[in-house]
Motif scaffolding. Structure first.
Motif, short mmCIF file in Angstrom:
data_model
loop_
_atom_site.label_atom_id
_atom_site.label_comp_id
_atom_site.label_asym_id
_atom_site.label_seq_id
_atom_site.Cartn_x
_atom_site.Cartn_y
_atom_site.Cartn_z
N LEU A 29 0.82 -1.21 0.00
CA LEU A 29 0.00 0.00 0.00
C LEU A 29 0.86 1.26 0.00
O LEU A 29 0.64 2.17 -0.81
CB LEU A 29 -0.93 0.01 1.22
CG LEU A 29 -2.14 -0.91 1.18
CD1 LEU A 29 -2.76 -1.04 2.56
CD2 LEU A 29 -3.17 -0.40 0.16
N LEU A 30 1.84 1.32 0.90
CA LEU A 30 2.67 2.52 1.01
C LEU A 30 3.45 2.78 -0.27
O LEU A 30 3.46 3.90 -0.78
CB LEU A 30 3.62 2.41 2.20
CG LEU A 30 4.49 3.65 2.43
CD1 LEU A 30 3.64 4.88 2.72
CD2 LEU A 30 5.49 3.39 3.56
N HIS A 55 4.87 3.66 13.77
CA HIS A 55 5.98 4.62 13.81
C HIS A 55 7.24 3.96 13.25
O HIS A 55 7.94 4.54 12.41
CB HIS A 55 6.26 5.10 15.24
CG HIS A 55 5.07 5.71 15.91
ND1 HIS A 55 5.05 5.95 17.26
CD2 HIS A 55 3.87 6.14 15.44
CE1 HIS A 55 3.90 6.49 17.60
NE2 HIS A 55 3.16 6.61 16.51
N ARG A 56 7.52 2.75 13.73
CA ARG A 56 8.70 2.02 13.24
C ARG A 56 8.60 1.77 11.73
O ARG A 56 9.58 1.90 11.00
CB ARG A 56 8.86 0.70 13.99
CG ARG A 56 9.37 0.86 15.41
CD ARG A 56 9.80 -0.49 16.00
NE ARG A 56 8.72 -1.48 16.00
CZ ARG A 56 7.86 -1.68 17.00
NH1 ARG A 56 7.95 -0.95 18.09
NH2 ARG A 56 6.93 -2.61 16.91
N PHE A 57 7.42 1.38 11.28
CA PHE A 57 7.20 1.11 9.86
C PHE A 57 7.48 2.36 9.01
O PHE A 57 8.20 2.29 8.02
CB PHE A 57 5.76 0.62 9.64
CG PHE A 57 5.36 0.51 8.21
CD1 PHE A 57 5.82 -0.55 7.42
CD2 PHE A 57 4.54 1.46 7.62
CE1 PHE A 57 5.45 -0.65 6.09
CE2 PHE A 57 4.17 1.37 6.29
CZ PHE A 57 4.62 0.31 5.52
N TYR A 58 6.92 3.49 9.41
CA TYR A 58 7.13 4.72 8.64
C TYR A 58 8.60 5.12 8.64
O TYR A 58 9.15 5.48 7.59
CB TYR A 58 6.26 5.86 9.19
CG TYR A 58 4.79 5.65 8.97
CD1 TYR A 58 4.28 5.37 7.71
CD2 TYR A 58 3.90 5.72 10.03
CE1 TYR A 58 2.92 5.17 7.51
CE2 TYR A 58 2.53 5.53 9.84
CZ TYR A 58 2.06 5.25 8.57
OH TYR A 58 0.72 5.05 8.39
N GLU A 59 9.24 5.04 9.79
CA GLU A 59 10.66 5.41 9.87
C GLU A 59 11.52 4.49 9.02
O GLU A 59 12.44 4.94 8.32
CB GLU A 59 11.11 5.40 11.34
CG GLU A 59 10.48 6.54 12.12
CD GLU A 59 10.57 6.38 13.64
OE1 GLU A 59 11.27 5.46 14.12
OE2 GLU A 59 9.92 7.19 14.35
N TYR A 88 5.06 13.07 10.72
CA TYR A 88 6.16 12.65 9.87
C TYR A 88 6.11 13.35 8.51
O TYR A 88 5.04 13.76 8.05
CB TYR A 88 6.09 11.13 9.60
CG TYR A 88 6.44 10.28 10.78
CD1 TYR A 88 7.76 9.91 11.03
CD2 TYR A 88 5.45 9.82 11.66
CE1 TYR A 88 8.09 9.10 12.12
CE2 TYR A 88 5.78 9.02 12.73
CZ TYR A 88 7.10 8.66 12.96
OH TYR A 88 7.41 7.87 14.03
N ARG A 89 7.30 13.41 7.86
CA ARG A 89 7.40 13.93 6.50
C ARG A 89 8.24 12.94 5.68
O ARG A 89 9.23 12.39 6.16
CB ARG A 89 8.08 15.30 6.48
CG ARG A 89 8.35 15.79 5.05
CD ARG A 89 9.01 17.16 4.96
NE ARG A 89 10.23 17.21 5.75
CZ ARG A 89 10.51 18.19 6.62
NH1 ARG A 89 9.69 19.19 6.81
NH2 ARG A 89 11.64 18.16 7.27
N TYR A 90 7.83 12.76 4.42
CA TYR A 90 8.57 11.95 3.46
C TYR A 90 8.81 12.84 2.25
O TYR A 90 7.86 13.37 1.67
CB TYR A 90 7.75 10.72 3.06
CG TYR A 90 8.45 9.83 2.06
CD1 TYR A 90 9.31 8.82 2.47
CD2 TYR A 90 8.24 10.00 0.69
CE1 TYR A 90 9.94 8.00 1.55
CE2 TYR A 90 8.86 9.19 -0.24
CZ TYR A 90 9.72 8.19 0.19
OH TYR A 90 10.34 7.39 -0.72
N VAL A 91 10.07 12.97 1.87
CA VAL A 91 10.43 13.76 0.70
C VAL A 91 10.61 12.80 -0.47
O VAL A 91 11.43 11.87 -0.40
CB VAL A 91 11.72 14.59 0.93
CG1 VAL A 91 12.11 15.34 -0.33
CG2 VAL A 91 11.54 15.54 2.11
#
Length: 164
Positions: free
Chosen positions: A101-102, A129-133, A159-162
């Motif tokens: 999905l991500l 949190h761990r998954f996103y990081e 959180y931010r993802y560039v």
């Protein structure tokens, strides 16, 4: 193959399953005091998410919704990641639903020239949190959120993802 996962853009035929999945995870698994009425976006997914640079997807296993993810267009080539939920027995590496999905959402955003994805989450979702990081999201202070980012009352961690 039995239990293959298929990702599909949301359509109204999945609304009841989406609402049931999300509310079950929020209320029953994590004891978050939130109702369907607190989330009017769930009752109008097409108009809320599927506009501009936003969209909503479901992960299906044998026709049943086992996961969801959404990108909400917040302007200036930025989106908010919302409604990422995966049914408990579909979490982890066996079915890889969260990653599918991500990465699908990030790939879709990249094609549309989105520059950044932001998200807010609750303190209870430690595994999230761990998954996103692990997937390149960086923790930020609330003051670093862009104008237009919709902060939910339960969101306390951001959180931010560039997109490269």
């Amino acid at each position: 193959m039995i239990n293959s996962i298929f990702l599909k853009e949301y359509s109204t035929e999945y609304q009841t399953q989406v609402v049931d999945l999300i509310l079950h995870i929020q209320k029953d698994e994590y004891n978050i005091a939130i109702t369907k009425e607190d989330q009017p976006d769930l009752l109008d997914i097409e108009n809320f998410y599927q506009r501009g640079n936003g969209n909503f997807w479901v992960a299906l296993s044998e026709g049943t919704v086992v996961g969801t993810i959404a990108l909400l267009d917040i302007g200036n080539r930025k989106t908010a990641l919302r409604k990422m939920f995966v049914k408990q027995n579909y979490r982890g590496k066996t079915f890889n639903v969260s990653n599918q999905l991500l990465h699908h959402a990030i790939g879709w955003a990249r094609v549309r020239s989105i520059e950044e994805i932001y998200l807010g989450t609750t303190p209870q979702f430690v595994a999230a949190h761990r998954f996103y990081e692990k997937n390149g999201f960086v923790s930020i202070a609330p003051g670093e959120l862009p104008i237009g980012f919709p902060v939910m009352k339960v969101d306390k961690k951001f959180y931010r993802y560039v997109i490269q």
